[in-house]
Design a protein around this motif. Structure first.
Motif, PDB file in Angstrom:
ATOM      1  N   LEU A 160       0.838  -1.205   0.000  1.00 44.64           N
ATOM      2  CA  LEU A 160       0.000   0.000   0.000  1.00 44.64           C
ATOM      3  C   LEU A 160       0.871   1.253   0.000  1.00 44.64           C
ATOM      4  CD1 LEU A 160      -2.660  -1.165   2.628  1.00 44.64           C
ATOM      5  CD2 LEU A 160      -2.984  -0.962   0.151  1.00 44.64           C
ATOM      6  N   GLU A 161       1.981   1.198  -0.713  1.00 46.40           N
ATOM      7  CA  GLU A 161       2.872   2.350  -0.748  1.00 46.40           C
ATOM      8  C   GLU A 161       2.191   3.555  -1.390  1.00 46.40           C
ATOM      9  OE1 GLU A 161       6.239   2.380  -3.340  1.00 46.40           O
ATOM     10  OE2 GLU A 161       5.432   0.791  -4.615  1.00 46.40           O
ATOM     11  N   ASN A 162       2.508   4.731  -0.855  1.00 45.13           N
ATOM     12  CA  ASN A 162       2.018   5.999  -1.390  1.00 45.13           C
ATOM     13  C   ASN A 162       0.494   5.980  -1.592  1.00 45.13           C
ATOM     14  OD1 ASN A 162       2.252   8.627  -2.315  1.00 45.13           O
ATOM     15  ND2 ASN A 162       2.669   8.024  -4.423  1.00 45.13           N
ATOM     16  N   ASN A 163      -0.226   5.548  -0.563  1.00 44.21           N
ATOM     17  CA  ASN A 163      -1.673   5.405  -0.673  1.00 44.21           C
ATOM     18  C   ASN A 163      -2.427   6.228   0.377  1.00 44.21           C
ATOM     19  OD1 ASN A 163      -3.803   4.172  -2.171  1.00 44.21           O
ATOM     20  ND2 ASN A 163      -4.181   2.771  -0.477  1.00 44.21           N
ATOM     21  N   ASN A 164      -1.725   7.211   0.970  1.00 40.18           N
ATOM     22  CA  ASN A 164      -2.348   8.116   1.937  1.00 40.18           C
ATOM     23  C   ASN A 164      -2.882   7.397   3.177  1.00 40.18           C
ATOM     24  OD1 ASN A 164      -2.963  10.809   2.700  1.00 40.18           O
ATOM     25  ND2 ASN A 164      -5.117  10.477   2.190  1.00 40.18           N
ATOM     26  N   LEU A 165      -2.092   6.479   3.717  1.00 34.31           N
ATOM     27  CA  LEU A 165      -2.427   5.865   4.991  1.00 34.31           C
ATOM     28  C   LEU A 165      -2.047   6.835   6.102  1.00 34.31           C
ATOM     29  CD1 LEU A 165      -2.286   3.364   3.042  1.00 34.31           C
ATOM     30  CD2 LEU A 165      -1.592   2.025   5.041  1.00 34.31           C
ATOM     31  N   VAL A 166      -3.016   7.203   6.926  1.00 31.13           N
ATOM     32  CA  VAL A 166      -2.798   8.148   8.018  1.00 31.13           C
ATOM     33  C   VAL A 166      -3.241   7.488   9.316  1.00 31.13           C
ATOM     34  CG1 VAL A 166      -3.341  10.431   8.943  1.00 31.13           C
ATOM     35  CG2 VAL A 166      -3.229  10.097   6.465  1.00 31.13           C
ATOM     36  N   GLY A 167      -2.308   7.334  10.257  1.00 29.40           N
ATOM     37  CA  GLY A 167      -2.646   6.683  11.512  1.00 29.40           C
ATOM     38  C   GLY A 167      -1.550   5.732  11.947  1.00 29.40           C
TER      39      GLY A 167
ATOM     40  N   GLN B  33       1.689   8.349   5.787  1.00 29.84           N
ATOM     41  CA  GLN B  33       1.760   9.262   6.927  1.00 29.84           C
ATOM     42  C   GLN B  33       1.508   8.498   8.226  1.00 29.84           C
ATOM     43  OE1 GLN B  33      -0.120  13.233   6.266  1.00 29.84           O
ATOM     44  NE2 GLN B  33      -0.735  12.405   4.280  1.00 29.84           N
ATOM     45  N   LEU B  34       2.160   7.362   8.336  1.00 30.17           N
ATOM     46  CA  LEU B  34       2.005   6.526   9.516  1.00 30.17           C
ATOM     47  C   LEU B  34       2.735   7.135  10.701  1.00 30.17           C
ATOM     48  CD1 LEU B  34       2.545   3.036   7.863  1.00 30.17           C
ATOM     49  CD2 LEU B  34       0.371   4.029   8.604  1.00 30.17           C
ATOM     50  N   THR B  35       2.107   7.077  11.863  1.00 28.31           N
ATOM     51  CA  THR B  35       2.691   7.584  13.098  1.00 28.31           C
ATOM     52  C   THR B  35       2.739   6.450  14.113  1.00 28.31           C
ATOM     53  OG1 THR B  35       0.489   8.364  13.761  1.00 28.31           O
ATOM     54  CG2 THR B  35       1.951   9.962  12.701  1.00 28.31           C
TER      55      THR B  35
END
Length: 284
Positions: A69-76, A97-99
């Motif tokens: 899921l690279e460059n797929n706007n995952l946030v969280g 944007q994984l934290t």
């Protein structure tokens, strides 16, 4: 008999069409979806469709073996339930944007060959359990905010070919076990806060092709044993506090010709004595 055979094949085909992963594995994928704001992904999953149709998910024998899921706007954050995907061989979540931190028990994923969590906003340490993933060939965690020291037993990853951890906040010395990694081809530890020396045991890393320690706080003698690494094509160990004798071959191999920082914070260049093959440090 022909009708019975045809009916059997139809039933078998229908079963294969509707075969899906276990409830546990599907729940792990759903947790990943919801924990990383799936409804805002660039390419979303249709949760009403079979898992086999979900973007970036690869199955084998109804087991999840890869997630890309690279460059797929995952946030969280990465949910702990990801560890239930025990057949997972590849997890690529690069450039999202994984934290949060890497799950501490990630070593439970024994089949993992490729782990790429680079170019995110992850923090915390590299869990020591990573060293239990002995099938790993590619470990990429670069461009995050990972801190702490490298796991002491990292040398247990005896199939690893790529270790890319640059642009983090990693401190401490290079573990002695790392020098036992005879399969390692690429070692990128630049732009961290590593200290201590580069051991002459680096000569044991006979497969090494690319070495970057640029922009750390390492010191001591530059090991002449680096010259014995016949496959080494790229090297940058500049902008550390290394000193001592170097050869012309090493100076040429280094991208910045062995530009170091002295104890006064001044850039110095290790100049090569072409006649005696010795070096002195002179301020530029």
């Amino acid at each position: 008999m022909r009708n019975i055979t045809t009916l059997f094949l139809i039933i078998l085909f229908s079963f294969s069409m509707f075969a899906d992963v276990s409830h546990t594995e599907k729940d792990a994928l759903l947790k990943l979806y919801h924990f990383t704001n799936g409804n805002q992904w660039k390419v979303k999953w249709d949760l009403t469709a079979p898992v086999s149709s979900w973007h970036g998910v690869k199955l084998q024998d109804d087991k999840v073996i890869a997630i890309n899921l690279e460059n797929n706007n995952l946030v969280g954050e990465i949910p702990e339930e990801i560890l239930n995907l025990v057949s997972l061989q590849e997890l690529d979540l690069h450039k999202n944007q994984l934290t949060g931190s890497i799950p501490s028990s990630i070593g439970k994923l024994k089949e993992m060959k490729v782990l790429n969590l680079s170019f995110n906003r992850l923090s915390g340490i590299i869990p020591s359990s990573v060293c239990e993933m002995t099938n790993l060939k590619n470990l990429e965690l670069y461009m995050n905010a990972i801190s702490g020291e490298l796991p002491m037993q990292i040398g247990a990853l005896n199939q690893l070919e790529i270790l890319s951890l640059f642009n983090n906040e990693i401190v401490g010395q290079i573990p002695t076990s790392l020098y036992d990694m005879k399969t390692l081809k690429t070692l990128l530890l630049n732009s961290n806060k590593l200290s201590g020396t580069l051991s002459n045991e680096v000569v044991n890393m006979t497969s090494l092709e690319n070495l970057s320690l640029f922009d750390n706080k390492m010191n001591g003698q530059v090991p002449l044993e680096l010259e014995k690494l016949d496959k080494l094509k790229e090297m940058n160990i500049s902008y550390n506090m290394f000193n001592g004798l170097i050869s012309k071959n090493l100076a040429v191999l280094d991208t910045l010709n062995m530009t170091m920082i002295n104890d006064k914070g001044v850039a110095v260049l290790l100049e090569v004595n072409n006649v005696k093959n010795t070096a002195i440090a002179s301020e530029d």
